[in-house]
Structure formats: C-alpha cells, structure tokens
Design a protein around this motif. Structure first.
Motif, PDB file in Angstrom:
ATOM      1  N   LEU A 111       0.834  -1.205   0.000  1.00  0.00           N
ATOM      2  CA  LEU A 111       0.000   0.000   0.000  1.00  0.00           C
ATOM      3  C   LEU A 111       0.867   1.254   0.000  1.00  0.00           C
ATOM      4  O   LEU A 111       0.580   2.219  -0.712  1.00  0.00           O
ATOM      5  CB  LEU A 111      -0.921  -0.009   1.221  1.00  0.00           C
ATOM      6  N   GLY A 112       1.930   1.247   0.794  1.00  0.00           N
ATOM      7  CA  GLY A 112       2.811   2.410   0.857  1.00  0.00           C
ATOM      8  C   GLY A 112       3.420   2.737  -0.485  1.00  0.00           C
ATOM      9  O   GLY A 112       3.526   3.909  -0.864  1.00  0.00           O
ATOM     10  N   ASP A 113       3.807   1.717  -1.240  1.00  0.00           N
ATOM     11  CA  ASP A 113       4.375   1.979  -2.557  1.00  0.00           C
ATOM     12  C   ASP A 113       3.326   2.550  -3.492  1.00  0.00           C
ATOM     13  O   ASP A 113       3.621   3.443  -4.298  1.00  0.00           O
ATOM     14  CB  ASP A 113       4.969   0.701  -3.151  1.00  0.00           C
ATOM     15  N   ARG A 114       2.110   2.073  -3.380  1.00  0.00           N
ATOM     16  CA  ARG A 114       1.037   2.613  -4.216  1.00  0.00           C
ATOM     17  C   ARG A 114       0.741   4.073  -3.842  1.00  0.00           C
ATOM     18  O   ARG A 114       0.467   4.911  -4.710  1.00  0.00           O
ATOM     19  CB  ARG A 114      -0.214   1.740  -4.060  1.00  0.00           C
ATOM     20  N   LEU A 115       0.855   4.395  -2.554  1.00  0.00           N
ATOM     21  CA  LEU A 115       0.575   5.763  -2.115  1.00  0.00           C
ATOM     22  C   LEU A 115       1.659   6.746  -2.552  1.00  0.00           C
ATOM     23  O   LEU A 115       1.447   7.960  -2.491  1.00  0.00           O
ATOM     24  CB  LEU A 115       0.400   5.811  -0.594  1.00  0.00           C
ATOM     25  N   ARG A 116       2.800   6.241  -3.015  1.00  0.00           N
ATOM     26  CA  ARG A 116       3.795   7.154  -3.582  1.00  0.00           C
ATOM     27  C   ARG A 116       3.223   7.888  -4.794  1.00  0.00           C
ATOM     28  O   ARG A 116       3.605   9.032  -5.081  1.00  0.00           O
ATOM     29  CB  ARG A 116       5.057   6.396  -4.001  1.00  0.00           C
ATOM     30  N   PHE A 117       2.307   7.246  -5.495  1.00  0.00           N
ATOM     31  CA  PHE A 117       1.662   7.897  -6.629  1.00  0.00           C
ATOM     32  C   PHE A 117       0.837   9.090  -6.149  1.00  0.00           C
ATOM     33  O   PHE A 117       0.776  10.114  -6.818  1.00  0.00           O
ATOM     34  CB  PHE A 117       0.764   6.903  -7.370  1.00  0.00           C
ATOM     35  N   LEU A 118       0.201   8.926  -4.990  1.00  0.00           N
ATOM     36  CA  LEU A 118      -0.570  10.039  -4.433  1.00  0.00           C
ATOM     37  C   LEU A 118       0.349  11.170  -4.008  1.00  0.00           C
ATOM     38  O   LEU A 118       0.026  12.348  -4.201  1.00  0.00           O
ATOM     39  CB  LEU A 118      -1.384   9.566  -3.223  1.00  0.00           C
TER      40      LEU A 118
ATOM     41  N   ILE B 106      -3.354   9.221 -11.978  1.00  0.00           N
ATOM     42  CA  ILE B 106      -2.594   8.025 -11.615  1.00  0.00           C
ATOM     43  C   ILE B 106      -2.329   7.162 -12.851  1.00  0.00           C
ATOM     44  O   ILE B 106      -1.229   6.633 -13.031  1.00  0.00           O
ATOM     45  CB  ILE B 106      -3.341   7.204 -10.546  1.00  0.00           C
ATOM     46  N   CYS B 107      -3.328   7.051 -13.714  1.00  0.00           N
ATOM     47  CA  CYS B 107      -3.142   6.255 -14.939  1.00  0.00           C
ATOM     48  C   CYS B 107      -2.047   6.845 -15.819  1.00  0.00           C
ATOM     49  O   CYS B 107      -1.251   6.111 -16.419  1.00  0.00           O
ATOM     50  CB  CYS B 107      -4.459   6.167 -15.709  1.00  0.00           C
ATOM     51  N   ASP B 108      -1.979   8.182 -15.899  1.00  0.00           N
ATOM     52  CA  ASP B 108      -0.936   8.828 -16.689  1.00  0.00           C
ATOM     53  C   ASP B 108       0.441   8.614 -16.070  1.00  0.00           C
ATOM     54  O   ASP B 108       1.445   8.463 -16.779  1.00  0.00           O
ATOM     55  CB  ASP B 108      -1.211  10.329 -16.808  1.00  0.00           C
ATOM     56  N   ILE B 109       0.509   8.617 -14.734  1.00  0.00           N
ATOM     57  CA  ILE B 109       1.795   8.382 -14.060  1.00  0.00           C
ATOM     58  C   ILE B 109       2.253   6.953 -14.318  1.00  0.00           C
ATOM     59  O   ILE B 109       3.429   6.706 -14.618  1.00  0.00           O
ATOM     60  CB  ILE B 109       1.681   8.654 -12.551  1.00  0.00           C
ATOM     61  N   GLU B 110       1.324   5.998 -14.201  1.00  0.00           N
ATOM     62  CA  GLU B 110       1.680   4.600 -14.485  1.00  0.00           C
ATOM     63  C   GLU B 110       2.178   4.444 -15.915  1.00  0.00           C
ATOM     64  O   GLU B 110       3.156   3.732 -16.165  1.00  0.00           O
ATOM     65  CB  GLU B 110       0.466   3.702 -14.254  1.00  0.00           C
ATOM     66  N   ALA B 111       1.507   5.129 -16.845  1.00  0.00           N
ATOM     67  CA  ALA B 111       1.930   5.047 -18.246  1.00  0.00           C
ATOM     68  C   ALA B 111       3.338   5.605 -18.405  1.00  0.00           C
ATOM     69  O   ALA B 111       4.173   5.037 -19.123  1.00  0.00           O
ATOM     70  CB  ALA B 111       0.943   5.809 -19.128  1.00  0.00           C
ATOM     71  N   ALA B 112       3.617   6.716 -17.728  1.00  0.00           N
ATOM     72  CA  ALA B 112       4.942   7.333 -17.831  1.00  0.00           C
ATOM     73  C   ALA B 112       6.028   6.423 -17.277  1.00  0.00           C
ATOM     74  O   ALA B 112       7.144   6.370 -17.808  1.00  0.00           O
ATOM     75  CB  ALA B 112       4.955   8.672 -17.103  1.00  0.00           C
ATOM     76  N   LEU B 113       5.713   5.703 -16.212  1.00  0.00           N
ATOM     77  CA  LEU B 113       6.692   4.767 -15.644  1.00  0.00           C
ATOM     78  C   LEU B 113       7.009   3.637 -16.617  1.00  0.00           C
ATOM     79  O   LEU B 113       8.061   3.010 -16.528  1.00  0.00           O
ATOM     80  CB  LEU B 113       6.174   4.201 -14.318  1.00  0.00           C
ATOM     81  N   GLU B 114       6.095   3.400 -17.556  1.00  0.00           N
ATOM     82  CA  GLU B 114       6.314   2.405 -18.607  1.00  0.00           C
ATOM     83  C   GLU B 114       6.792   3.062 -19.902  1.00  0.00           C
ATOM     84  O   GLU B 114       6.777   2.438 -20.966  1.00  0.00           O
ATOM     85  CB  GLU B 114       5.007   1.632 -18.874  1.00  0.00           C
TER      86      GLU B 114
ATOM     87  N   HIS C 220       9.173  11.825  -9.695  1.00  0.00           N
ATOM     88  CA  HIS C 220       8.905  11.975  -8.263  1.00  0.00           C
ATOM     89  C   HIS C 220       8.744  10.603  -7.607  1.00  0.00           C
ATOM     90  O   HIS C 220       9.334  10.333  -6.550  1.00  0.00           O
ATOM     91  CB  HIS C 220       7.638  12.811  -8.086  1.00  0.00           C
ATOM     92  N   VAL C 221       7.957   9.725  -8.225  1.00  0.00           N
ATOM     93  CA  VAL C 221       7.729   8.378  -7.680  1.00  0.00           C
ATOM     94  C   VAL C 221       9.046   7.619  -7.603  1.00  0.00           C
ATOM     95  O   VAL C 221       9.385   7.019  -6.573  1.00  0.00           O
ATOM     96  CB  VAL C 221       6.710   7.603  -8.544  1.00  0.00           C
ATOM     97  N   ASN C 222       9.809   7.644  -8.687  1.00  0.00           N
ATOM     98  CA  ASN C 222      11.080   6.915  -8.713  1.00  0.00           C
ATOM     99  C   ASN C 222      12.077   7.461  -7.697  1.00  0.00           C
ATOM    100  O   ASN C 222      12.806   6.701  -7.048  1.00  0.00           O
ATOM    101  CB  ASN C 222      11.693   6.980 -10.113  1.00  0.00           C
TER     102      ASN C 222
ATOM    103  N   PRO D  29      -3.461  -3.278  -7.921  1.00  0.00           N
ATOM    104  CA  PRO D  29      -3.468  -2.707  -9.272  1.00  0.00           C
ATOM    105  C   PRO D  29      -4.433  -1.529  -9.348  1.00  0.00           C
ATOM    106  O   PRO D  29      -5.355  -1.406  -8.529  1.00  0.00           O
ATOM    107  CB  PRO D  29      -3.941  -3.873 -10.141  1.00  0.00           C
ATOM    108  N   ALA D  30      -4.222  -0.652 -10.310  1.00  0.00           N
ATOM    109  CA  ALA D  30      -5.018   0.581 -10.406  1.00  0.00           C
ATOM    110  C   ALA D  30      -6.519   0.295 -10.466  1.00  0.00           C
ATOM    111  O   ALA D  30      -7.325   1.059  -9.918  1.00  0.00           O
ATOM    112  CB  ALA D  30      -4.583   1.374 -11.633  1.00  0.00           C
ATOM    113  N   LYS D  31      -6.900  -0.825 -11.074  1.00  0.00           N
ATOM    114  CA  LYS D  31      -8.329  -1.082 -11.267  1.00  0.00           C
ATOM    115  C   LYS D  31      -9.092  -1.325  -9.970  1.00  0.00           C
ATOM    116  O   LYS D  31     -10.317  -1.209  -9.945  1.00  0.00           O
ATOM    117  CB  LYS D  31      -8.528  -2.271 -12.210  1.00  0.00           C
ATOM    118  N   VAL D  32      -8.384  -1.664  -8.867  1.00  0.00           N
ATOM    119  CA  VAL D  32      -9.105  -1.908  -7.613  1.00  0.00           C
ATOM    120  C   VAL D  32      -9.064  -0.709  -6.670  1.00  0.00           C
ATOM    121  O   VAL D  32      -9.749  -0.706  -5.661  1.00  0.00           O
ATOM    122  CB  VAL D  32      -8.554  -3.147  -6.857  1.00  0.00           C
TER     123      VAL D  32
END
Length: 406
Positions: free
Chosen positions: A46-53, A68-76, A95-97, A386-389
């Motif tokens: 959860l903590g790693d996911r909250l880095r996106f926040l 969040i979806c755009d950040i995930e896309a950028a990480l890829e 920022h996340v990295n 995952p983002a969907k949940v």
C-alpha cells in the motif's frame, strides 16, 4: 528581511513550545499505532502505491495536474503526444522513482545528516536527471525558458515568487553559508524525542524559504520532509501523505509558509509567533492525514469494499471478465495477514479437496491480474493493489478524477 546570512536561532519556536511538544507526541503515537495495525507486507504494498498520491498531490500544488493512470503510463515510458502533458507525466514519474530510490537509501546507506546539501541536492538531481535534456529547463505557464534547472546545483541568482517585485530567500552569494547553517541547526541527531518532529516541521519552512535551487524547490522540499520524517522513524511505510494534506487547501499551505517568512524586529531572524503557528499547522496536517488513513483502513470497511469489487466481477451479473467470488476470502486474508502460504489458499476460500485444480486457477488469475503477488509459483501470496481496484478499496483516496477514470 535582510538578505544576508539569516539566523535560524532559535531553531525551534520560542513560543507555544509546550503545545507543539504535546501535538508532536500525539502525531508520533498516532503514526506508530497506524503502522502497527496493518501487516508489514500489506503496508509495503500500500505504501508503494501511495507514492503515486504523493507525486500527484505535490505536483498539483505546483499547478501540474495529471492522473494516476498517466503516471503509471509514464513509468512504462508511454507518454502523451502533447508536450505539456508529457512534461507533467515525466515530473510525476520522476517523483515516484526518486522517493522509491531515496527511501531505500535511508535503509541501506543513510546519510550522516539528511539536511546536508549533499543529500538534498541528490533529491533535486535524481528528479531532474530522469527528464530528457530538452525538459531540464525552468518552466512556467508560458512553457520552457532557456535557463537550465542545473540538476543538483545551488541557484546562482535571485529568486522571486511574485513576478520579480521582490526577491525571496537569501541572496545567491549568501546562500552557501546560509544553507550550511541550516544543515547544522536542523540535523535530526541534534534533537531528542518529540523535538525531532518539531525540527522536521521547522526545517520544511526553512528549506522553502531558502529556495536553494533555480527550479523545483517545492517538490524537493516536500520530498525532503517525507524523507526527514522517515529518517526519524515516522511514516517509514508511507501510509499517509503529507502532500495530500497540504494540497487539500493549497492557499492555506502557502499562507502559512508566507506568514512564517515574516522577519523579527531585528530583520535578521524570523518572527517567533508566526513560526510557532506554522509548525503547529504542519503537525496538524500530519495528524489529520494519519487519522484519515486510519479511518479508511478500518477492517470492516475494507472487507465490504473487497466484496463490492468481487460483486462487480461476478459471472452471474454478466461481468466481461468474471472472477470467482470465493476469491474475496483469500484477498481479505492477504490484506489482514500480509502473507498466505499457497497451500492454505484453497481452505481459506472454503473449497474442498476435490476443487484443487479450480483453486489453483483462481490463484493463478489473481496473480496474473496483480490482485495477489508472489515471488514465484511456490512462494507465499501477498496482496496487490493494481489501479483497477483502487477506486473500490480506497474510494476516499483514489477518486475518478485522480485515477483518470470518467
């Protein structure tokens, strides 16, 4: 204020110190209680996911909005074709990295003094060196300038926050000595107990006031404060977001910072009343965010939200990609216990010995979709987010506008 070398003494507010110590104690206890309520493996996921926040809200304060979806896309490395949107994606992903990298550094190779320019310049450099060369320039609403952000280097000129009407922080020629004084005054090892947290609050203001870099000072300061608190044992699991607290009322955050800039009668230090008010504000934001997270992690609410997600994935309701609702029992166990041996998954789901193959298919589907994670096909299972949940499990944190869902 005199733009020479400013005195940071007294380092902690001379006024309201008793109140601040009481509030700091409340924050420390609440943060420790929250960390203790959730399984270590669940907290890590959860903590790693909250880095996106953290990234989303910190950049929102700077006027850069993404999802969040755009950040995930950028990480890829999947970016928007629009240059402005791409730049924001790059910043958020960086920022996340950076937070991931430097939080790990605190565990494996901690700095002697987290306030040192060596460490804080590392934050700045780690962010900006992830951006392509053409985006390593100062930026405003009009786009990029021809001035390099100089990753990791101190600014060499004046800085203004009001379009050039006034300058902010120490003059460039006094900045190195001023920063050196700051690094010694706010070294957390110079404090004990609750005073370390008050020092974290104070150092956030002092850092923003100095504006040590040509650009990116706000996001660097907020990352610095999160790392500072982690270094003194507060919110190491990243279960609550300081940046979210600040961004809920950006103007009030800015007002408190600007008020704490007020000089004292000598013009060579800071007004102690405003300084104390600012530190109290910082601690109140911390406590508010801890309580908020504590509320959303209430186990009865998590159970209901997992059930809600499984209900939408129920084959009987015509789900396009159905998931056996018995998987909900396993997901709840993973959230609560942190890890579950694969051999226990079948019994947790309430399936008899004749259903072994079907149980394995359910587990395989959970892992494939990221709802559960495992180091190998034999390793224990852990919860995944995952983002969907996220909108199901934590709707108060991840609304549609933050996730990028419409």
């Amino acid at each position: 204020m005199d733009h020479g070398i400013i005195s940071f003494q007294p380092a902690l507010p001379a006024q309201r110190l008793g109140e601040l110590k009481d509030m700091a104690q409340e924050v420390i206890v609440a943060a420790a209680t929250l960390e203790g309520r959730i399984a270590k493996e669940t907290a890590q996921a959860l903590g790693d996911r909250l880095r996106f926040l953290n990234s989303y809200h910190s950049n929102l304060i700077e006027g850069h909005k993404t999802t969040i979806c755009d950040i995930e896309a950028a990480l890829e490395k999947d970016y928007s074709r629009d240059e402005e949107k791409r730049y924001v994606q790059e910043l958020c992903a960086a920022h996340v990295n950076t937070e991931r990298t430097l939080m790990q550094k605190l565990s494996t190779d901690p700095p002697e003094n987290i306030c040192s320019f060596e460490f804080v310049s590392l934050i700045h450099r780690t962010i900006y060196e992830q951006l392509p060369k053409q985006h390593q320039f100062t930026h405003s609403n009009g786009g990029f300038t021809n001035l390099s952000v100089m990753p990791g280097k101190m600014r060499q000129g004046a800085v203004s926050l009001d379009g050039g009407l006034t300058t902010h922080g120490p003059d460039a020629e006094n900045l190195p000595a001023t920063y050196e004084a700051f690094s010694h005054v706010y070294d957390p090892f110079g404090y004990h107990g609750d005073e370390r947290l008050i020092a974290a609050a104070a150092s956030h203001h002092r850092m923003t006031w100095m504006h040590p870099f040509r650009d990116g000072n706000g996001r660097v300061c907020r990352l610095f404060s999160g790392l500072y608190m982690a270094s003194i044992g507060i919110n190491r699991g990243n279960l609550w977001s300081l940046s979210r607290g600040f961004s809920r009322d950006k103007q009030w955050y800015m007002t408190n910072l600007q008020s704490a800039d007020s000089p004292d009668d000598s013009g060579k230090g800071f007004d102690q009343a405003y300084f104390a008010d600012y530190c109290m504000y910082f601690l109140e934001v911390c406590l508010d965010q801890i309580r908020f997270t504590d509320q959303i992690l209430a186990l009865n609410r998590i159970d209901a939200r997992i059930d809600g997600y499984l209900s939408d994935r129920d084959k009987s309701r015509g789900a396009l990609s159905p998931l056996d609702t018995r998987a909900g029992r396993l997901l709840k166990a993973l959230f609560l216990e942190g890890t579950v041996p694969r051999g226990k998954a079948q019994s947790i789901m309430g399936m008899d010995s004749q259903s072994d193959r079907h149980a394995r298919r359910i587990v395989s589907q959970l892992v494939k979709e990221g709802l559960a994670v495992s180091a190998s096909h034999r390793a224990p299972l852990m919860i995944g987010f995952p983002a969907k949940v996220l909108r199901y499990y934590f709707p108060d944190l991840f609304g549609p506008e933050i996730l990028g869902e419409h």
